[in-house]
Design a protein around this motif. Structure first.
Motif, PDB file in Angstrom:
ATOM      1  N   TYR A 121       1.723  -1.210  -0.122  1.00  0.00           N
ATOM      2  CA  TYR A 121      -0.182  -0.283   0.525  1.00  0.00           C
ATOM      3  C   TYR A 121       1.190   1.192  -0.376  1.00  0.00           C
ATOM      4  CZ  TYR A 121      -3.782  -3.304   1.660  1.00  0.00           C
ATOM      5  OH  TYR A 121      -4.088  -4.396   1.528  1.00  0.00           O
ATOM      6  N   ASP A 122       2.094   1.144  -0.436  1.00  0.00           N
ATOM      7  CA  ASP A 122       3.104   2.226  -0.389  1.00  0.00           C
ATOM      8  C   ASP A 122       2.524   3.598  -0.834  1.00  0.00           C
ATOM      9  OD1 ASP A 122       5.764   3.700  -0.461  1.00  0.00           O
ATOM     10  OD2 ASP A 122       6.027   3.628  -1.778  1.00  0.00           O
ATOM     11  N   GLY A 123       1.963   5.361  -0.514  1.00  0.00           N
ATOM     12  CA  GLY A 123       1.803   5.993  -0.820  1.00  0.00           C
ATOM     13  C   GLY A 123       0.249   5.796  -0.429  1.00  0.00           C
ATOM     14  N   GLN A 124      -0.550   5.068  -0.297  1.00  0.00           N
ATOM     15  CA  GLN A 124      -1.274   4.900  -0.452  1.00  0.00           C
ATOM     16  C   GLN A 124      -2.526   5.730   1.450  1.00  0.00           C
ATOM     17  OE1 GLN A 124      -4.488   1.655  -1.585  1.00  0.00           O
ATOM     18  NE2 GLN A 124      -2.673   0.685  -2.406  1.00  0.00           N
ATOM     19  N   THR A 125      -3.203   6.155   1.195  1.00  0.00           N
ATOM     20  CA  THR A 125      -3.393   6.630   2.363  1.00  0.00           C
ATOM     21  C   THR A 125      -5.056   5.897   2.917  1.00  0.00           C
ATOM     22  OG1 THR A 125      -5.209   8.636   1.143  1.00  0.00           O
ATOM     23  CG2 THR A 125      -2.914   9.275   2.296  1.00  0.00           C
ATOM     24  N   SER A 126      -5.322   6.509   4.670  1.00  0.00           N
ATOM     25  CA  SER A 126      -5.931   4.896   5.588  1.00  0.00           C
ATOM     26  C   SER A 126      -7.587   5.954   5.301  1.00  0.00           C
ATOM     27  CB  SER A 126      -5.342   5.298   6.736  1.00  0.00           C
ATOM     28  OG  SER A 126      -5.713   6.275   7.612  1.00  0.00           O
ATOM     29  N   ASN A 127      -8.028   5.240   5.450  1.00  0.00           N
ATOM     30  CA  ASN A 127      -9.693   6.004   5.926  1.00  0.00           C
ATOM     31  C   ASN A 127      -9.848   7.373   5.995  1.00  0.00           C
ATOM     32  OD1 ASN A 127      -9.345   4.244   8.286  1.00  0.00           O
ATOM     33  ND2 ASN A 127     -10.537   5.240   9.452  1.00  0.00           N
ATOM     34  N   GLU A 128     -10.768   8.650   6.163  1.00  0.00           N
ATOM     35  CA  GLU A 128     -10.045   9.659   6.418  1.00  0.00           C
ATOM     36  C   GLU A 128     -11.444   9.609   7.823  1.00  0.00           C
ATOM     37  OE1 GLU A 128     -10.866  12.037   3.456  1.00  0.00           O
ATOM     38  OE2 GLU A 128      -9.061  11.341   2.173  1.00  0.00           O
ATOM     39  N   LEU A 189     -21.116   0.539  12.322  1.00  0.00           N
ATOM     40  CA  LEU A 189     -19.537   0.548  12.020  1.00  0.00           C
ATOM     41  C   LEU A 189     -19.213  -1.114  10.618  1.00  0.00           C
ATOM     42  CD1 LEU A 189     -16.868   2.123  11.592  1.00  0.00           C
ATOM     43  CD2 LEU A 189     -16.036   0.679  13.446  1.00  0.00           C
ATOM     44  N   ASP A 190     -18.714  -0.524   9.313  1.00  0.00           N
ATOM     45  CA  ASP A 190     -18.527  -1.675   8.149  1.00  0.00           C
ATOM     46  C   ASP A 190     -17.542  -1.455   8.494  1.00  0.00           C
ATOM     47  OD1 ASP A 190     -17.824  -2.117   5.949  1.00  0.00           O
ATOM     48  OD2 ASP A 190     -18.976  -1.854   4.722  1.00  0.00           O
ATOM     49  N   PRO A 191     -16.806  -3.226   9.586  1.00  0.00           N
ATOM     50  CA  PRO A 191     -15.733  -2.943   9.665  1.00  0.00           C
ATOM     51  C   PRO A 191     -14.911  -3.523   8.723  1.00  0.00           C
ATOM     52  CG  PRO A 191     -17.120  -5.568   9.872  1.00  0.00           C
ATOM     53  CD  PRO A 191     -17.919  -4.240   9.017  1.00  0.00           C
ATOM     54  N   GLU A 192     -15.324  -3.128   6.717  1.00  0.00           N
ATOM     55  CA  GLU A 192     -13.897  -2.894   5.700  1.00  0.00           C
ATOM     56  C   GLU A 192     -13.568  -2.099   5.568  1.00  0.00           C
ATOM     57  OE1 GLU A 192     -16.078  -5.523   2.972  1.00  0.00           O
ATOM     58  OE2 GLU A 192     -15.497  -7.544   3.710  1.00  0.00           O
ATOM     59  N   ASP A 193     -14.721  -0.834   5.962  1.00  0.00           N
ATOM     60  CA  ASP A 193     -14.331   0.564   5.847  1.00  0.00           C
ATOM     61  C   ASP A 193     -14.892   1.494   6.837  1.00  0.00           C
ATOM     62  OD1 ASP A 193     -14.265   2.975   4.829  1.00  0.00           O
ATOM     63  OD2 ASP A 193     -15.821   2.741   3.188  1.00  0.00           O
ATOM     64  N   TYR A 194     -14.721   1.880   7.432  1.00  0.00           N
ATOM     65  CA  TYR A 194     -14.922   2.590   9.280  1.00  0.00           C
ATOM     66  C   TYR A 194     -15.257   3.795   8.793  1.00  0.00           C
ATOM     67  CZ  TYR A 194     -11.716  -0.603  12.014  1.00  0.00           C
ATOM     68  OH  TYR A 194     -11.430  -1.700  12.779  1.00  0.00           O
ATOM     69  N   GLU A 195     -15.104   4.966   6.986  1.00  0.00           N
ATOM     70  CA  GLU A 195     -15.802   5.665   6.770  1.00  0.00           C
ATOM     71  C   GLU A 195     -17.453   5.280   6.708  1.00  0.00           C
ATOM     72  OE1 GLU A 195     -14.569   7.797   3.690  1.00  0.00           O
ATOM     73  OE2 GLU A 195     -12.049   8.000   4.132  1.00  0.00           O
ATOM     74  N   ASN A 196     -17.771   3.806   6.743  1.00  0.00           N
ATOM     75  CA  ASN A 196     -18.899   3.921   6.109  1.00  0.00           C
ATOM     76  C   ASN A 196     -19.882   3.628   8.055  1.00  0.00           C
ATOM     77  OD1 ASN A 196     -21.631   3.267   5.907  1.00  0.00           O
ATOM     78  ND2 ASN A 196     -20.798   1.646   4.986  1.00  0.00           N
ATOM     79  N   GLN A 197     -20.157   4.749   8.085  1.00  0.00           N
ATOM     80  CA  GLN A 197     -21.017   4.564  10.004  1.00  0.00           C
ATOM     81  C   GLN A 197     -22.461   5.312  10.048  1.00  0.00           C
ATOM     82  OE1 GLN A 197     -19.054   6.745  12.953  1.00  0.00           O
ATOM     83  NE2 GLN A 197     -16.963   6.165  12.011  1.00  0.00           N
ATOM     84  N   ILE A 198     -23.399   3.819  10.126  1.00  0.00           N
ATOM     85  CA  ILE A 198     -24.687   3.926   9.550  1.00  0.00           C
ATOM     86  C   ILE A 198     -25.497   4.352  11.213  1.00  0.00           C
ATOM     87  CG2 ILE A 198     -26.975   3.164   9.325  1.00  0.00           C
ATOM     88  CD1 ILE A 198     -25.217   1.590   7.376  1.00  0.00           C
ATOM     89  N   LEU A 199     -25.722   5.799  11.929  1.00  0.00           N
ATOM     90  CA  LEU A 199     -26.570   6.054  12.815  1.00  0.00           C
ATOM     91  C   LEU A 199     -28.035   5.407  12.644  1.00  0.00           C
ATOM     92  CD1 LEU A 199     -27.172   9.383  14.482  1.00  0.00           C
ATOM     93  CD2 LEU A 199     -28.935   7.787  14.347  1.00  0.00           C
ATOM     94  N   ILE A 200     -27.802   4.842  13.919  1.00  0.00           N
ATOM     95  CA  ILE A 200     -29.046   3.575  14.528  1.00  0.00           C
ATOM     96  C   ILE A 200     -30.343   4.742  15.055  1.00  0.00           C
ATOM     97  CG2 ILE A 200     -30.388   2.078  15.862  1.00  0.00           C
ATOM     98  CD1 ILE A 200     -27.690   0.697  15.735  1.00  0.00           C
ATOM     99  N   PRO A 201     -31.353   4.623  14.925  1.00  0.00           N
ATOM    100  CA  PRO A 201     -32.478   6.112  14.734  1.00  0.00           C
ATOM    101  C   PRO A 201     -32.918   5.217  16.241  1.00  0.00           C
ATOM    102  CG  PRO A 201     -32.610   5.915  12.653  1.00  0.00           C
ATOM    103  CD  PRO A 201     -31.910   4.961  13.442  1.00  0.00           C
ATOM    104  N   GLY A 202     -32.489   6.407  17.204  1.00  0.00           N
ATOM    105  CA  GLY A 202     -33.382   5.530  18.774  1.00  0.00           C
ATOM    106  C   GLY A 202     -32.466   5.067  19.399  1.00  0.00           C
TER     107      GLY A 202
END
Length: 252
Positions: A121-128, A189-202
């Motif tokens: 992954y040289d030169g790549q960046t992580s999740n933001e 929280l998507d275990p494969e993509d930490y930018e994918n977080q889904i709020l659970i209403p209530g």
């Protein structure tokens, strides 16, 4: 004849119990087959403030776990222009292959990510991830996220298992608790993509019971200072930091 009946019953009971334990208890290998990539590398855990300044703590997959040689922390105030984060006038870079965290002082709200050097992954960046600066004195102490079977009677990671979080915010000047200063929110929280977080209403209490909709996700709870969530003047000067905890298990 009675002995045979009792023996047969005992054998059947043993088989049923063994099957329950096998199905209900996650094998260790099941929880470690998830591939570690730049998309699930960085997790910012908390933003607090002590007597010296605002502090942010983050965790990440170690460089050696993905075959890298080092990481460099980067930041952006607009999520467009990125710069290397400076610590004592130098880029903040990991110093060991097994290093798994940074703790930094920040003077502004910003986005954070990690630049990878070496390996596949040289030169790549992580999740933001976006991080708010804590401007009021307070720090988290004695926090935890329990996933025990005693929460709901269902063994993790099966649907229906429960999680129970605990948070405490203290004043660093005297270690007294700052009471009634937090709001809570659960996310998927998507275990494969930490930018994918889904709020659970209530889902805004310390306890949560997993459902069918949670399958394939890790559960995450975020505790935020009420002053961060509400702009009303009554919260001026109140704690505005945050802390988030993610579950060990992926719901199945």
């Amino acid at each position: 004849m009675k002995k045979n009946i009792h023996l047969t019953y005992a054998v059947c009971l043993f088989i049923v119990m063994a099957a329950f334990l096998f199905v209900g208890c996650p094998l260790e290998s099941e929880q470690h087959i998830l591939e570690k990539t730049p998309d699930n590398l960085l997790f910012v855990e908390e933003s607090t403030r002590n007597n010296y300044g605002s502090s942010v703590t983050m965790w990440f997959t170690t460089p050696e776990e993905i075959g890298a040689t080092s990481y460099t922390l980067q930041y952006s105030t607009d999520n467009t222009i990125w710069n290397n984060f400076q610590s004592y006038a130098s880029d903040l870079v990991t110093t060991r292959l097994d290093q798994d965290n940074f703790s930094i002082d920040i003077n502004y709200d910003c986005y954070l990510r990690i630049l990878i050097s070496g390996g596949t992954y040289d030169g790549q960046t992580s999740n933001e991830t976006y991080c708010t600066r804590c401007t009021t004195v307070g720090y988290f102490s004695n926090n935890g996220l329990g996933e025990e079977v005693t929460n709901t009677g269902v063994i993790a990671p099966n649907v229906g298992y429960g999680l129970l979080a605990s948070f405490r915010v203290e004043d660093p000047t005297d270690s007294t608790e700052i009471e009634d200063c937090l709001n809570y929110q659960w996310y998927r929280l998507d275990p494969e993509d930490y930018e994918n977080q889904i709020l659970i209403p209530g889902a805004t209490s310390l306890a949560y019971t997993t459902t069918q909709e949670d399958r394939g996700y890790r559960m995450l709870i975020r505790a935020t200072g009420k002053a961060l969530d509400v702009s009303a003047s009554e919260y001026d000067g109140r704690f505005n930091g945050f802390k988030q905890l993610k579950a060990i298990f992926i719901v199945k």
